[in-house]
Design a protein around this motif. Structure first.
Motif, short mmCIF file in Angstrom:
data_model
loop_
_atom_site.label_atom_id
_atom_site.label_comp_id
_atom_site.label_asym_id
_atom_site.label_seq_id
_atom_site.Cartn_x
_atom_site.Cartn_y
_atom_site.Cartn_z
N ARG A 266 32.20 -39.34 -13.07
CA ARG A 266 32.23 -39.08 -11.63
C ARG A 266 30.82 -39.07 -11.06
O ARG A 266 29.90 -38.53 -11.68
N LYS A 267 30.68 -39.63 -9.87
CA LYS A 267 29.40 -39.59 -9.16
C LYS A 267 29.35 -38.33 -8.32
O LYS A 267 30.32 -37.95 -7.67
N LEU A 268 28.18 -37.70 -8.30
CA LEU A 268 27.91 -36.53 -7.48
C LEU A 268 26.63 -36.79 -6.68
O LEU A 268 25.86 -37.70 -7.01
N GLN A 269 26.39 -35.98 -5.66
CA GLN A 269 25.14 -36.07 -4.89
C GLN A 269 24.91 -37.49 -4.37
O GLN A 269 23.82 -38.04 -4.52
N LEU B 180 33.03 -29.48 -12.93
CA LEU B 180 32.41 -30.47 -12.04
C LEU B 180 32.19 -29.88 -10.65
O LEU B 180 31.13 -30.07 -10.05
N GLU B 181 33.19 -29.17 -10.15
CA GLU B 181 33.06 -28.53 -8.83
C GLU B 181 31.93 -27.50 -8.83
O GLU B 181 31.11 -27.46 -7.91
N GLU C 87 28.57 -29.28 -8.95
CA GLU C 87 28.21 -29.85 -7.65
C GLU C 87 27.73 -28.75 -6.70
O GLU C 87 26.77 -28.94 -5.95
N GLU C 88 28.38 -27.58 -6.75
CA GLU C 88 27.91 -26.44 -5.94
C GLU C 88 26.48 -26.07 -6.31
O GLU C 88 25.64 -25.81 -5.43
N ASN D 97 24.02 -28.63 -4.98
CA ASN D 97 23.79 -28.42 -3.55
C ASN D 97 22.89 -27.22 -3.31
O ASN D 97 21.99 -27.26 -2.47
#
Length: 180
Positions: free
Chosen positions: A41-44, A63-64, A67-68, A71
């Protein structure tokens, strides 16, 4: 209920680029449940790419959270990974999650585990999952003896070799690449 097994995730940094890939198989015992699972999965906005192994629900939770953290810490992957690992190790809920992750940015590869580890691989090759040692061995051999290949080509060929050997790995690959 039997544990869900599967997955080979591999990341290779070579000649200014980093690629990460995973197979698409999920199994329960000796039965294939699904052949086209997307474990990368791609993030950012594509600046960080993550591959996961383990329980799917647990991996998505991580993953969630990752990502937090990305950020919160301005997209600094190492800091986000360290904070995630710290939470993963100390939080009563997260401690029960059974998954691992490899995260890549244009400059770095990190392995993140539930034991609180954030590891940067020695030879710029990282692998997790049931077929990881096959894929990692193949990738290391390719880096040493076929340096003309790209990082993406090394990931693809190494996953192919792992899929030929590991019954929990198939030939349906998802591969993403980042350049420096």
């Amino acid at each position: 209920m039997e544990a869900i097994h599967a997955t080979t995730v591999l990341a290779v940094k070579h000649n200014g680029s980093i690629a990460i890939g995973a197979d698409g198989q999920a199994t329960l015992g000796n039965t294939v449940l699904k052949s086209h699972v997307k474990k990368v999965r791609k993030l950012q906005e594509g600046k960080v790419v993550v591959g996961f192994a383990g329980s799917t629900a647990d991996a998505f939770t991580l993953l969630e959270r990752f990502e937090e953290k990305l950020n919160k810490y301005g997209g600094i992957m190492e800091r986000a990974a360290l904070e995630l690992a710290k939470d993963w190790r100390t939080d009563r809920f997260l401690r029960r999650l059974e998954a691992m992750m490899i995260a890549i940015s244009k400059d770095d590869i990190l392995i993140i585990s539930g034991t609180g580890d954030v590891l940067r691989p020695d030879e710029e090759v990282a692998a997790i999952g049931s077929g990881s040692m096959y894929a990692q061995s193949a990738a290391l051999a390719l880096k040493r003896h076929a340096p003309h290949l790209t990082a993406r080509e090394m990931v693809e060929e190494s996953l192919r070799i792992a899929a030929d050997i590991c019954i929990y790995t198939n030939h349906n690959f998802t591969i993403e690449e980042l350049s420096a």
